[in-house]
Design an enzyme around this catalytic site. Structure first.
Site, short mmCIF file in Angstrom:
data_model
loop_
_atom_site.label_atom_id
_atom_site.label_comp_id
_atom_site.label_asym_id
_atom_site.label_seq_id
_atom_site.Cartn_x
_atom_site.Cartn_y
_atom_site.Cartn_z
N CYS A 12 0.85 -1.20 0.00
CA CYS A 12 0.00 0.00 0.00
C CYS A 12 0.88 1.25 0.00
CB CYS A 12 -0.94 0.01 1.20
SG CYS A 12 -0.09 0.21 2.77
N CYS A 15 3.53 1.62 2.66
CA CYS A 15 4.80 0.92 2.41
C CYS A 15 5.76 1.83 1.65
CB CYS A 15 4.56 -0.36 1.59
SG CYS A 15 3.52 -1.57 2.40
N CYS A 87 25.81 -30.44 -16.38
CA CYS A 87 26.19 -29.17 -17.00
C CYS A 87 26.23 -28.04 -15.97
CB CYS A 87 25.22 -28.81 -18.12
SG CYS A 87 25.28 -29.95 -19.51
N ASP A 489 10.19 29.12 -30.74
CA ASP A 489 11.37 29.55 -31.49
C ASP A 489 11.02 29.44 -32.96
OD1 ASP A 489 14.13 30.27 -31.82
OD2 ASP A 489 14.50 28.19 -32.41
N ASP A 690 14.07 23.62 -30.60
CA ASP A 690 14.71 22.38 -31.06
C ASP A 690 15.70 21.82 -30.05
OD1 ASP A 690 16.87 24.08 -31.25
OD2 ASP A 690 16.88 24.16 -33.44
N ASP A 694 18.64 26.72 -27.87
CA ASP A 694 17.73 27.40 -26.95
C ASP A 694 17.54 26.61 -25.66
OD1 ASP A 694 16.30 25.37 -28.14
OD2 ASP A 694 15.10 26.71 -29.38
#
Length: 801
Positions: A12, A15, A87, A489, A690, A694
């Site tokens: 919950c 926690c 193995c 821009d 972009d 900027d």
């Protein structure tokens, strides 16, 4: 340093608060947020003072389990061929010889979890050792490991519910012998035996959670469940084992068993629903190709995608997924990038173009050189950003966090008071009073409060990722719909960022537009200036032949001149024409001004003693830029354009877009100051750019929105990244924010309303007026339903278009 930790064992919101408190005790922590819905902690810390292992230890000390990341001293491998005990022994022996291996868990299902000291060995050395033993190790990612742990947890909860259900059915039947005709001498003792495993095996997780909360000197939902169900069980057990002490023989075993079973059912359904809420991440992970075909030693070989290295040459055939990011060096094709950018139309790719890992090649075949692999690929970065966003908290969640902190103690007090008032004041029976005590404890649901915000953020950010909109946190998601002012821009955001030929005008009876363009292109054929390149490219696209000239001369600030056969060609400004004694007539001047007022760079073309025409070049508007501006204004937003252009050109371009507010002649390093100025006017400002020149302005804005092209992503810049390079997505991001906040408010309303109404009803407030008393079993069902309804409401966001 910023890190994300996956955690299991949270039941919950309390926690999550306990873990958060434990992490913050570690010296050097600057920020910590634990998200109950995603079961992740996002932590920022000073790596000179604290380490990831310190933080993980703090989580484990609080009583929870960390899913450790590879590279942090643990690696999970699938070892091909390790499918029998012999193995396993071979691999174990090989690893035992490697210094730095601390612990190894090997199994015959080809799975190995190896803990090691990074200072003494590495994942590569471990894999090399396994290979030398004759086996093929494949590295699992943390995402694979996490998925496995989460699925195991869901399976475990489902199995607990089934055990609870199988035992609770006979408990229910035997609790009502008058209904089913099954009364017999040892019925009560059989009920005790059937309920015991439900209480202490199926319900053990609640006892564990309550103990963890007690250690942390707090209380949680588990505390409420444990107090309520244990009270019912112990009272009933006492009646069975010491009947001489009790006047009544009424039992509450059915209450204890069915409550625990209902709550476990709720936890199972909640886990399934939370899994659906995080489907966006699963979809992104599923995009990752498993193999790659590379050329090594002049041979084409197939290898696992994670083994691709930078500068490897990869072969791509029609219909195949591109395994990593890179640049095409041979061939061409069209590529479906919709899974990354949200753009459905395939993109044409040629030599020199960038390709993105996980996108799908359509028809052509090509070779490309890998530039970004592993965690550096665009897809890996997107997954990381979406995961981090889903792990963060929105400011609106603070209210729920504050309430959750006081919730359990308050509910416990209300439960005790309800018992005291009914038993000692109202004179009701012990069983009546015990029933209200249990009902209050069980109906209270801090989980619904804890899930209200993060589940909506999970689905909202996931929905954004599907549409190519990366929202990098709950704060950005919440703030976006409050924006009052959007600053775009110009170059590269509203315009394409590369000049294009837009107009060719002829004033000569002897030369048409193609001739005028040919003369201009001859003059600019060897030019490296962007405007000159735009003229040459424009001529080539129109199929105009461009012969070479001679005696080229650049005239700084004026233009160029060149000879082609017997013709002397000049291209440039009014000043150049005046120097060449070529008359700029009123008609020519009028056309020049018309083009310049439209925001274009217009150049005069002179041949011998005559001005024959004009060529105009402009950085053309993006296809949907004007549409985006109109939509934003319809939403009541104020739109600005910021640019380094002169005011006349800037206003001309703004007029085309329908933008009234223009910030012209602003240098890149002055853009952030302009954003500050707008914020000082109490505007909530979004900056759209972009992300290259900027970045300071994007950081200064209340919400920085970086426009990307998908293949060259400004992922680190801005709080929101538009992968599609379509500014209409600014509108979508704002609308998605509005829709998500609406869902969060709905969730919080229902979570609060449920508890505000449910707790008094459970306490028996309606009993004096209607005779209605809530059965604790119904309270348990209602409690389970409240969490599921909150998650379900968040899942409805998947229908968002």
């Amino acid at each position: 340093m910023r890190s994300e930790i996956s955690i299991t064992g949270m039941h919950c919101a309390s926690c999550a608060a306990t873990i958060e408190k434990g992490i913050k005790k570690v010296k050097g922590i600057t920020y910590a947020a634990v998200n109950f819905a995603t079961e992740k902690a996002v932590v920022e810390f000073d790596d000179k003072t604290a380490s990831l292992s310190d933080i993980e230890s703090a989580v484990e000390k609080a009583g929870y389990t960390v899913i450790r990341k590879e590279g942090a001293g643990v690696v999970t491998l699938k070892i091909i061929g390790m499918d029998n005990p012999h193995c396993v022994g071979t691999v174990d022996a090989a690893l035992s010889t490697l210094p730095g291996v601390i612990k190894k868990e090997l199994s015959v299902n080809e799975k190995a979890v190896i803990q090691f000291d990074p200072a003494k060995t590495s994942v590569e050395k471990i894999k090399k050792t396994i290979k030398s033993a004759g086996y093929e190790p494949l590295e699992e990612t943390i995402l694979d490991r996490e998925k496995e742990v989460r699925e195991a947890e869901i399976k475990k909860v489902r199995n607990l519910f089934l055990i609870g259900l199988i035992l609770s059915i006979p408990v229910f039947i035997l609790s009502f012998p008058e209904w089913f005709g099954l009364d017999f001498a040892d019925r009560a003792f059989v009920l005790f035996l059937l309920t015991f495993p439900v209480q202490f095996i199926v319900g053990w997780r609640f006892y564990k959670g309550a103990f963890i909360a007690l250690k942390a000197k707090t209380a949680s939902m588990d505390t409420l469940i444990v107090i309520g169900t244990t009270a019912a069980f112990l009272y009933s057990a006492a009646v069975v084992l010491a009947p001489q002490w009790f006047a009544t023989k009424e039992l509450y075993f059915d209450t204890a068993a069915i409550i625990i079973t209902f709550i476990i059912l709720g936890k199972w359904l909640e886990a399934l629903a939370k899994g659906k809420a995080s489907e966006a991440i699963k979809k992104l992970i599923g995009l990752q190709p498993k193999t790659a075909r590379v050329i090594r030693n002049k041979k084409e070989i197939e290898i696992p995608a994670e083994e691709v290295q930078v500068n490897d040459v990869i072969v791509i055939r029609p219909g195949e997924k591109i395994p990593v990011d890179g640049i095409i060096i041979e061939g061409s094709s069209s590529v479906d990038e919709s899974m990354i950018t949200g753009e459905s139309i395939p993109v044409e790719k040629n030599v020199g173009d960038k390709v993105i890992g996980a996108t799908i090649n359509k028809h052509g075949a090509f070779h490309f050189r890998a530039t970004k692999v592993g965690k550096d690929t665009t897809l890996a970065q997107i997954i990381r950003l979406v995961e981090e966003a889903q792990g963060t908290k929105a400011p609106i969640q603070r209210l729920a966090d504050v309430v959750s902190g006081y919730f359990v103690p308050a509910v416990t007090i209300i439960a005790v008071l309800s018992f005291v008032i009914w038993y000692f004041v109202a004179g009701q029976s012990f069983l009546f009073s015990l029933s209200t005590f249990i009902a209050v404890l069980i109906i209270a649901c801090p989980c619904a409060l804890g899930l209200a915000t993060p589940t909506a953020i999970m689905v909202g950010t996931g929905k954004g990722a599907e549409k190519g909109i990366l929202i990098k946190g709950g704060e950005a998601l919440e703030t976006a719909h409050k924006i009052t002012t959007i600053v775009f821009d110009k170059t590269g955001t509203l315009t394409k960022g590369s000049p294009e030929l837009t107009n060719v005008v002829s004033f000569s009876k002897r030369f048409d537009e193609n001739h005028v363009l040919q003369f201009a292109a001859i003059a600019e054929l060897n030019s490296e200036h962007p405007l000159g390149e735009a003229i040459v490219k424009g001529a080539e696209l129109r199929g105009v032949e461009i012969p070479h000239g001679t005696n080229f001369k650049a005239l700084p600030g004026k233009g160029v001149e060149i000879k082609q056969g017997i013709k002397k060609i000049v291209l440039g400004t009014r000043m150049l024409m005046k120097d060449e004694r070529l008359q700029v007539t009123e008609t020519i001047e009028k056309e020049l001004r018309r083009l310049e007022n439209a925001g274009k760079t217009a150049m005069l073309v002179g041949v011998n003693r005559e001005i024959v025409g004009i060529v105009a070049v402009a950085d053309t508007l993006k296809e949907y830029a004007k549409e985006a501006v109109v939509q934003l204004k319809d939403l009541g937003k104020e739109v600005y354009m910021i640019t380094g252009d002169n005011e006349r050109t800037a206003k001309a371009i703004a007029a085309q877009l329908g933008i009234e507010h223009v910030l012209a002649e602003v240098l890149p390093d002055q853009k952030a100051d302009e954003i500050k100025r707008l914020q000082a006017l109490r505007k909530i400002v979004a900056m759209v750019g972009d992300g290259i020149n900027d970045a300071p302005a994007l950081a200064q804005a209340d919400v920085g929105i970086a426009v990307s092209t998908g293949s060259d992503v400004a992922l680190e810049t801005g709080k929101i990244v538009l992968m599609k390079n379509d500014v209409r997505d600014v509108v979508t991001a704002i609308d998605l924010s509005r829709y998500t906040i609406k869902k969060i408010k709905q969730n919080l309303f229902w979570a609060f309303a449920y508890n505000v109404a449910g707790i008094p009803i459970a306490a028996g407030i309606l009993y004096p007026f209607t005779g209605f008393l809530l059965n604790p079993v119904i309270a348990a069902a209602a409690m389970a339903l409240s969490s599921i309804s909150v998650v379900g409401n968040s899942l409805l966001m998947k229908l968002y278009k």
